[in-house]
Design a protein around this motif. Structure first.
Motif, mmCIF file in Angstrom:
data_model
loop_
_atom_site.group_PDB
_atom_site.id
_atom_site.type_symbol
_atom_site.label_atom_id
_atom_site.label_comp_id
_atom_site.label_asym_id
_atom_site.label_seq_id
_atom_site.Cartn_x
_atom_site.Cartn_y
_atom_site.Cartn_z
ATOM 1 N N ASP A 56 -10.166 -26.499 -36.338
ATOM 2 C CA ASP A 56 -10.864 -26.548 -37.609
ATOM 3 C C ASP A 56 -10.241 -25.525 -38.551
ATOM 4 O OD1 ASP A 56 -11.933 -24.070 -36.905
ATOM 5 O OD2 ASP A 56 -13.878 -24.861 -36.349
ATOM 6 N N ILE A 57 -10.881 -25.293 -39.693
ATOM 7 C CA ILE A 57 -10.277 -24.411 -40.692
ATOM 8 C C ILE A 57 -10.242 -22.952 -40.233
ATOM 9 C CG2 ILE A 57 -10.874 -25.900 -42.615
ATOM 10 C CD1 ILE A 57 -13.207 -24.016 -43.220
ATOM 11 N N ARG A 58 -11.033 -22.612 -39.214
ATOM 12 C CA ARG A 58 -11.074 -21.221 -38.758
ATOM 13 C C ARG A 58 -10.038 -20.925 -37.689
ATOM 14 N NH1 ARG A 58 -16.359 -22.667 -38.562
ATOM 15 N NH2 ARG A 58 -16.577 -22.319 -36.333
ATOM 16 N N ALA A 59 -9.739 -21.907 -36.832
ATOM 17 C CA ALA A 59 -8.790 -21.663 -35.737
ATOM 18 C C ALA A 59 -8.435 -22.982 -35.067
ATOM 19 C CB ALA A 59 -9.391 -20.702 -34.709
ATOM 20 N N SER A 60 -7.354 -22.938 -34.307
ATOM 21 C CA SER A 60 -6.951 -24.109 -33.526
ATOM 22 C C SER A 60 -7.642 -24.090 -32.174
ATOM 23 C CB SER A 60 -5.436 -24.107 -33.313
ATOM 24 O OG SER A 60 -5.044 -23.006 -32.497
ATOM 25 N N ALA A 61 -7.703 -25.242 -31.530
ATOM 26 C CA ALA A 61 -8.253 -25.324 -30.174
ATOM 27 C C ALA A 61 -7.434 -24.470 -29.218
ATOM 28 C CB ALA A 61 -8.278 -26.781 -29.714
ATOM 29 N N TRP A 62 -6.105 -24.487 -29.386
ATOM 30 C CA TRP A 62 -5.226 -23.694 -28.529
ATOM 31 C C TRP A 62 -5.572 -22.211 -28.615
ATOM 32 C CZ3 TRP A 62 -1.929 -19.698 -29.759
ATOM 33 C CH2 TRP A 62 -1.043 -19.289 -28.737
ATOM 34 N N TYR A 63 -5.765 -21.726 -29.830
ATOM 35 C CA TYR A 63 -6.074 -20.309 -30.029
ATOM 36 C C TYR A 63 -7.430 -19.958 -29.407
ATOM 37 C CZ TYR A 63 -6.855 -15.861 -32.394
ATOM 38 O OH TYR A 63 -7.123 -14.540 -32.666
ATOM 39 N N ARG A 64 -8.407 -20.821 -29.594
ATOM 40 C CA ARG A 64 -9.728 -20.553 -29.021
ATOM 41 C C ARG A 64 -9.661 -20.468 -27.498
ATOM 42 N NH1 ARG A 64 -11.833 -23.692 -33.741
ATOM 43 N NH2 ARG A 64 -13.455 -22.376 -34.679
ATOM 44 N N LYS A 65 -8.861 -21.330 -26.874
ATOM 45 C CA LYS A 65 -8.725 -21.261 -25.418
ATOM 46 C C LYS A 65 -8.065 -19.963 -24.974
ATOM 47 C CE LYS A 65 -8.885 -26.028 -23.799
ATOM 48 N NZ LYS A 65 -8.233 -27.037 -22.928
ATOM 49 N N LYS A 66 -7.153 -19.475 -25.776
ATOM 50 C CA LYS A 66 -6.465 -18.235 -25.436
ATOM 51 C C LYS A 66 -7.387 -17.022 -25.544
ATOM 52 C CE LYS A 66 -2.309 -19.540 -24.372
ATOM 53 N NZ LYS A 66 -1.748 -19.279 -23.018
ATOM 54 N N VAL A 67 -8.217 -16.998 -26.591
ATOM 55 C CA VAL A 67 -9.028 -15.794 -26.829
ATOM 56 C C VAL A 67 -10.398 -15.847 -26.160
ATOM 57 C CG1 VAL A 67 -7.867 -15.336 -29.009
ATOM 58 C CG2 VAL A 67 -9.996 -16.641 -29.015
ATOM 59 N N ALA A 68 -10.876 -17.032 -25.761
ATOM 60 C CA ALA A 68 -12.213 -17.135 -25.171
ATOM 61 C C ALA A 68 -12.400 -16.217 -23.960
ATOM 62 C CB ALA A 68 -12.522 -18.587 -24.800
ATOM 63 N N PRO A 69 -11.453 -16.179 -22.990
ATOM 64 C CA PRO A 69 -11.645 -15.270 -21.856
ATOM 65 C C PRO A 69 -11.715 -13.798 -22.264
ATOM 66 C CG PRO A 69 -9.953 -16.902 -21.353
ATOM 67 C CD PRO A 69 -10.245 -17.010 -22.814
ATOM 68 N N VAL A 70 -10.988 -13.435 -23.303
ATOM 69 C CA VAL A 70 -10.988 -12.049 -23.780
ATOM 70 C C VAL A 70 -12.346 -11.688 -24.368
ATOM 71 C CG1 VAL A 70 -9.916 -10.402 -25.357
ATOM 72 C CG2 VAL A 70 -8.515 -12.161 -24.243
ATOM 73 N N ILE A 71 -12.907 -12.581 -25.182
ATOM 74 C CA ILE A 71 -14.202 -12.321 -25.807
ATOM 75 C C ILE A 71 -15.298 -12.259 -24.752
ATOM 76 C CG2 ILE A 71 -15.865 -13.151 -27.509
ATOM 77 C CD1 ILE A 71 -13.159 -12.117 -28.619
ATOM 78 N N VAL A 72 -15.233 -13.139 -23.760
ATOM 79 C CA VAL A 72 -16.200 -13.105 -22.658
ATOM 80 C C VAL A 72 -16.063 -11.805 -21.876
ATOM 81 C CG1 VAL A 72 -16.772 -14.140 -20.423
ATOM 82 C CG2 VAL A 72 -16.473 -15.596 -22.442
ATOM 83 N N ARG A 73 -14.836 -11.428 -21.562
ATOM 84 C CA ARG A 73 -14.615 -10.187 -20.802
ATOM 85 C C ARG A 73 -15.169 -8.978 -21.547
ATOM 86 N NH1 ARG A 73 -10.669 -6.683 -21.448
ATOM 87 N NH2 ARG A 73 -9.264 -8.165 -22.483
ATOM 88 N N ARG A 74 -14.924 -8.911 -22.833
ATOM 89 C CA ARG A 74 -15.407 -7.777 -23.613
ATOM 90 C C ARG A 74 -16.936 -7.732 -23.645
ATOM 91 N NH1 ARG A 74 -11.214 -8.187 -28.771
ATOM 92 N NH2 ARG A 74 -9.358 -7.368 -27.666
ATOM 93 N N ALA A 75 -17.579 -8.896 -23.711
ATOM 94 C CA ALA A 75 -19.045 -8.927 -23.693
ATOM 95 C C ALA A 75 -19.584 -8.421 -22.363
ATOM 96 C CB ALA A 75 -19.541 -10.340 -23.967
#
Length: 288
Positions: free
Chosen positions: A262-281
């Motif tokens: 979407d206009i905020r990010a690509s699906a590829w990018y979201r898959k890359k950063v999702a584990p990082v955001i979960v880990r930080r939480a």
């Protein structure tokens, strides 16, 4: 051209009388921070002649603006604004992760009118309050002509903009049980403030001698609804909360998500950063 009508009932009896009219489309108004802009855009469109008129029902006179507690629960009325929640000492003491999430929602001018009920019922996959409510195992209380029913947060959302609520039901309040663990919220946006989430996540952890005794993780903006990350939870439960164990568990979130471009990010990018955001939480939830 579609016609718009307005009602502001001051009792549920009057509300349900209005909702009996099946010839008109009902639209509920709480704070209006999201509703009013969408309505303005809608009015600019050309409508088909057979399209239903719309009734805008203001919920602000139904007495749903409150925050109360008892020995085991905190109850938040659906029309309580985010600004009121973030200033409330009960919420500050019991659920600081909810305060953190609210602080990430737009700016103060929006939080001063936006309501928690509106944020929930908008059912955005990127809603910042929802992952926290999900890991806190909040219950959403719907009221209709036949009575009330409680729905767990993880069962409430069925798709973008869609919930289990019937057309003649309104969200009246949110129930959050007090707990002995700690919760945390983490978010990635395109800028540091006042932006929708590219990915957001919340975690709740109970630990003893650094062993995970209970854990709940939720992630948003990576699927049609906010998701509970059960595979992540299963990998952490009963394990020592080491940096490596948390990293390995967080990587499993990729198996559960289905992000889009979407206009905020690509699906590829979201898959890359999702584990990082979960880990930080999760890491923030285990800090003593």
């Amino acid at each position: 051209m579609r016609g718009y009508f307005y009602e502001s009932p001051d009792s549920f009896g009057k509300l349900f009388e209005i909702l009996e009219d099946n010839s008109i489309e009902m639209k509920f108004l709480a704070g209006g921070s999201d509703f009013v802009p969408r309505l303005s855009l809608e009015r600019e469109k050309i409508h088909k002649e057979n399209q239903k008129d719309s009734m805008i029902i203001n919920l602000s006179d139904l007495g749903l603006n409150y925050i109360v507690e008892n020995d085991t629960e905190v109850i938040i009325g659906a029309t309580t604004t985010f600004a009121e929640i973030e200033k409330n000492d009960i919420i500050k003491g019991e659920f600081p992760a909810l305060i953190k999430a609210i602080n990430e929602i737009a700016g103060f001018s929006v939080r001063n009118i936006a309501t928690i009920g509106g944020n929930i019922m908008n059912a955005s996959p990127a809603a910042d309050s929802v992952p926290v409510l999900m890991v806190l195992e909040a219950e959403f209380v719907l009221r209709g002509p036949d009575g009330s029913r409680n729905i767990e947060a993880k069962e409430f959302f069925t798709g973008p903009g869609k919930t289990v609520a019937k057309e003649n039901e309104v969200l009246t309040h949110i129930i959050i049980r007090k707990n002995k663990g700690k919760s945390a919220f983490n978010k990635l946006g395109r800028r540091k403030a006042e932006t929708l989430s590219v990915v957001n996540a919340a975690a709740y952890v109970e630990k003893e001698n650094n062993i995970c005794k209970a854990v709940r993780v939720a992630i948003g903006s990576v699927a049609p609804t906010v998701l509970r990350c059960e595979e992540v939870e299963e990998l952490l439960l009963g394990k020592e909360l080491t940096e490596e164990n948390i990293r390995v568990a967080s990587e499993k979130v990729v198996d559960a998500i289905s992000p889009i471009d979407d206009i905020r990010a690509s699906a590829w990018y979201r898959k890359k950063v999702a584990p990082v955001i979960v880990r930080r939480a999760i890491e923030a939830a285990i800090v003593d």
